[in-house]
Motif scaffolding. Structure first.
Motif, PDB file in Angstrom:
ATOM      1  N   THR A  35      14.581 -15.819  20.954  1.00  0.00           N
ATOM      2  CA  THR A  35      13.224 -15.883  20.406  1.00  0.00           C
ATOM      3  C   THR A  35      13.053 -14.967  19.201  1.00  0.00           C
ATOM      4  O   THR A  35      11.999 -14.981  18.571  1.00  0.00           O
ATOM      5  CB  THR A  35      12.184 -15.502  21.469  1.00  0.00           C
ATOM      6  OG1 THR A  35      12.393 -14.134  21.888  1.00  0.00           O
ATOM      7  CG2 THR A  35      12.294 -16.398  22.695  1.00  0.00           C
ATOM      8  N   ASN A  94      10.627  -8.668  18.860  1.00  0.00           N
ATOM      9  CA  ASN A  94       9.722  -9.818  18.845  1.00  0.00           C
ATOM     10  C   ASN A  94       8.301  -9.269  18.823  1.00  0.00           C
ATOM     11  O   ASN A  94       7.788  -8.831  19.850  1.00  0.00           O
ATOM     12  CB  ASN A  94       9.936 -10.699  20.077  1.00  0.00           C
ATOM     13  CG  ASN A  94       9.093 -11.957  20.049  1.00  0.00           C
ATOM     14  OD1 ASN A  94       8.035 -12.005  19.411  1.00  0.00           O
ATOM     15  ND2 ASN A  94       9.542 -12.983  20.752  1.00  0.00           N
ATOM     16  N   THR A  97       5.553 -10.511  21.443  1.00  0.00           N
ATOM     17  CA  THR A  97       5.587 -10.095  22.846  1.00  0.00           C
ATOM     18  C   THR A  97       5.811  -8.596  23.025  1.00  0.00           C
ATOM     19  O   THR A  97       5.630  -8.075  24.121  1.00  0.00           O
ATOM     20  CB  THR A  97       6.713 -10.826  23.591  1.00  0.00           C
ATOM     21  OG1 THR A  97       7.977 -10.459  23.012  1.00  0.00           O
ATOM     22  CG2 THR A  97       6.539 -12.331  23.497  1.00  0.00           C
ATOM     23  N   SER A  98       6.252  -7.918  21.962  1.00  0.00           N
ATOM     24  CA  SER A  98       6.678  -6.505  21.949  1.00  0.00           C
ATOM     25  C   SER A  98       8.047  -6.306  22.586  1.00  0.00           C
ATOM     26  O   SER A  98       8.521  -5.181  22.719  1.00  0.00           O
ATOM     27  CB  SER A  98       5.652  -5.572  22.615  1.00  0.00           C
ATOM     28  OG  SER A  98       5.709  -5.643  24.044  1.00  0.00           O
ATOM     29  N   ASP A  99       8.731  -7.394  22.959  1.00  0.00           N
ATOM     30  CA  ASP A  99      10.089  -7.271  23.479  1.00  0.00           C
ATOM     31  C   ASP A  99      11.021  -6.740  22.384  1.00  0.00           C
ATOM     32  O   ASP A  99      10.905  -7.139  21.224  1.00  0.00           O
ATOM     33  CB  ASP A  99      10.610  -8.629  23.951  1.00  0.00           C
ATOM     34  CG  ASP A  99       9.935  -9.118  25.216  1.00  0.00           C
ATOM     35  OD1 ASP A  99       9.221  -8.328  25.854  1.00  0.00           O
ATOM     36  OD2 ASP A  99      10.124 -10.297  25.565  1.00  0.00           O
ATOM     37  N   HIS A 159      11.466  -5.545  28.325  1.00  0.00           N
ATOM     38  CA  HIS A 159      10.952  -6.850  28.745  1.00  0.00           C
ATOM     39  C   HIS A 159       9.482  -6.687  29.114  1.00  0.00           C
ATOM     40  O   HIS A 159       9.155  -6.010  30.095  1.00  0.00           O
ATOM     41  CB  HIS A 159      11.744  -7.372  29.945  1.00  0.00           C
ATOM     42  CG  HIS A 159      11.159  -8.618  30.553  1.00  0.00           C
ATOM     43  ND1 HIS A 159      11.158  -9.828  29.894  1.00  0.00           N
ATOM     44  CD2 HIS A 159      10.550  -8.824  31.756  1.00  0.00           C
ATOM     45  CE1 HIS A 159      10.576 -10.729  30.672  1.00  0.00           C
ATOM     46  NE2 HIS A 159      10.195 -10.155  31.797  1.00  0.00           N
ATOM     47  N   ALA A 160       8.609  -7.253  28.300  1.00  0.00           N
ATOM     48  CA  ALA A 160       7.174  -7.142  28.565  1.00  0.00           C
ATOM     49  C   ALA A 160       6.799  -7.958  29.795  1.00  0.00           C
ATOM     50  O   ALA A 160       7.213  -9.111  29.933  1.00  0.00           O
ATOM     51  CB  ALA A 160       6.382  -7.618  27.354  1.00  0.00           C
ATOM     52  N   GLY A 163       0.675  -9.300  29.076  1.00  0.00           N
ATOM     53  CA  GLY A 163       0.239  -9.682  27.748  1.00  0.00           C
ATOM     54  C   GLY A 163      -0.631  -8.600  27.135  1.00  0.00           C
ATOM     55  O   GLY A 163      -0.906  -7.563  27.747  1.00  0.00           O
ATOM     56  N   LYS A 164      -1.092  -8.844  25.916  1.00  0.00           N
ATOM     57  CA  LYS A 164      -1.891  -7.845  25.209  1.00  0.00           C
ATOM     58  C   LYS A 164      -3.213  -7.555  25.916  1.00  0.00           C
ATOM     59  O   LYS A 164      -3.662  -6.402  25.975  1.00  0.00           O
ATOM     60  CB  LYS A 164      -2.143  -8.314  23.776  1.00  0.00           C
ATOM     61  CG  LYS A 164      -0.881  -8.370  22.919  1.00  0.00           C
ATOM     62  CD  LYS A 164      -1.189  -8.818  21.503  1.00  0.00           C
ATOM     63  CE  LYS A 164       0.077  -8.840  20.659  1.00  0.00           C
ATOM     64  NZ  LYS A 164      -0.178  -9.282  19.269  1.00  0.00           N
TER      65      LYS A 164
END
Length: 203
Positions: A35, A94, A97-99, A159-160, A163-164
């Protein structure tokens, strides 16, 4: 008596997930890279300066292959830096997602034409260009083209799990209660796990 690190850094202590198998961690890492695609390759110059640049790794040889391979121009400064110090870092992020993922390892330069052809794709030529001199054609036979392979010694990734919106709600509650907001987990693939999963463990 010194205070345990885990007590002083509760965020890291809470975020670290040590319950997954090596293959589960590799699957999560591969999903992240798919991703993200673009990586930042970081090298060190002879004077100690740190340099990073965006790079696109070519497709791995298998679903479990953790080696990162890049097609690159051999005359670029990063090659001199790798020859000076093979220790490098490759990171992925990413923003949606902050991943993120961080590969710590050693780089190797490959100029074998057969191996270059195996990793070459039609779109690769745009990074080199045809210089119209009959030699530097921007194809797999071009002497400027080389491979940089990064063999990881340790991989860490985030790994998030929230979600925000979920993160914001939890953070607001933790501000009032003095808690720690951990909207995801840190996974580490150790050097022993890398050796084992890549078939390098001869023990």
């Amino acid at each position: 008596m010194s205070t345990p690190i885990g007590k002083l850094d509760p965020y890291m202590s809470k975020a670290q997930n040590n319950s997954l198998t090596p293959m589960e961690k590799i699957k999560g890492l591969k999903d992240l890279i798919r991703t993200t695609e673009t990586a930042m390759l970081t090298t060190r110059s002879p004077n100690g300066s740190i340099h990073s640049r965006a790079m696109n790794p070519v497709a791995p040889e298998s679903d479990t292959d953790l080696t990162l391979t890049f097609l690159a121009n051999h005359v670029s400064p990063k090659f001199d830096e790798i020859q000076n110090d093979s220790h490098v870092n490759v990171s992925f992020l990413n923003p949606a997602t902050s991943d993120w993922a961080s590969f710590s390892g050693k780089a190797n330069i490959i100029e074998d034409r057969d191996k270059i052809k195996q990793r070459w794709s039609q779109g690769s030529s745009v990074w080199f260009g045809d210089l119209k001199d009959g030699i530097h054609k921007g194809d797999a036979e071009d002497e400027r083209v080389a491979l940089i392979q990064v063999f990881p010694e340790e991989i860490r990734y985030w790994h998030a799990t929230k979600g925000k919106i979920g993160t914001a709600l939890e953070a607001g509650l933790d501000v009032m209660t003095g808690g720690i907001t951990v909207p995801g987990e840190i996974r580490t693939i150790t050097s022993d796990e890398i050796r084992l999963t890549q078939g390098l463990d001869t023990a």
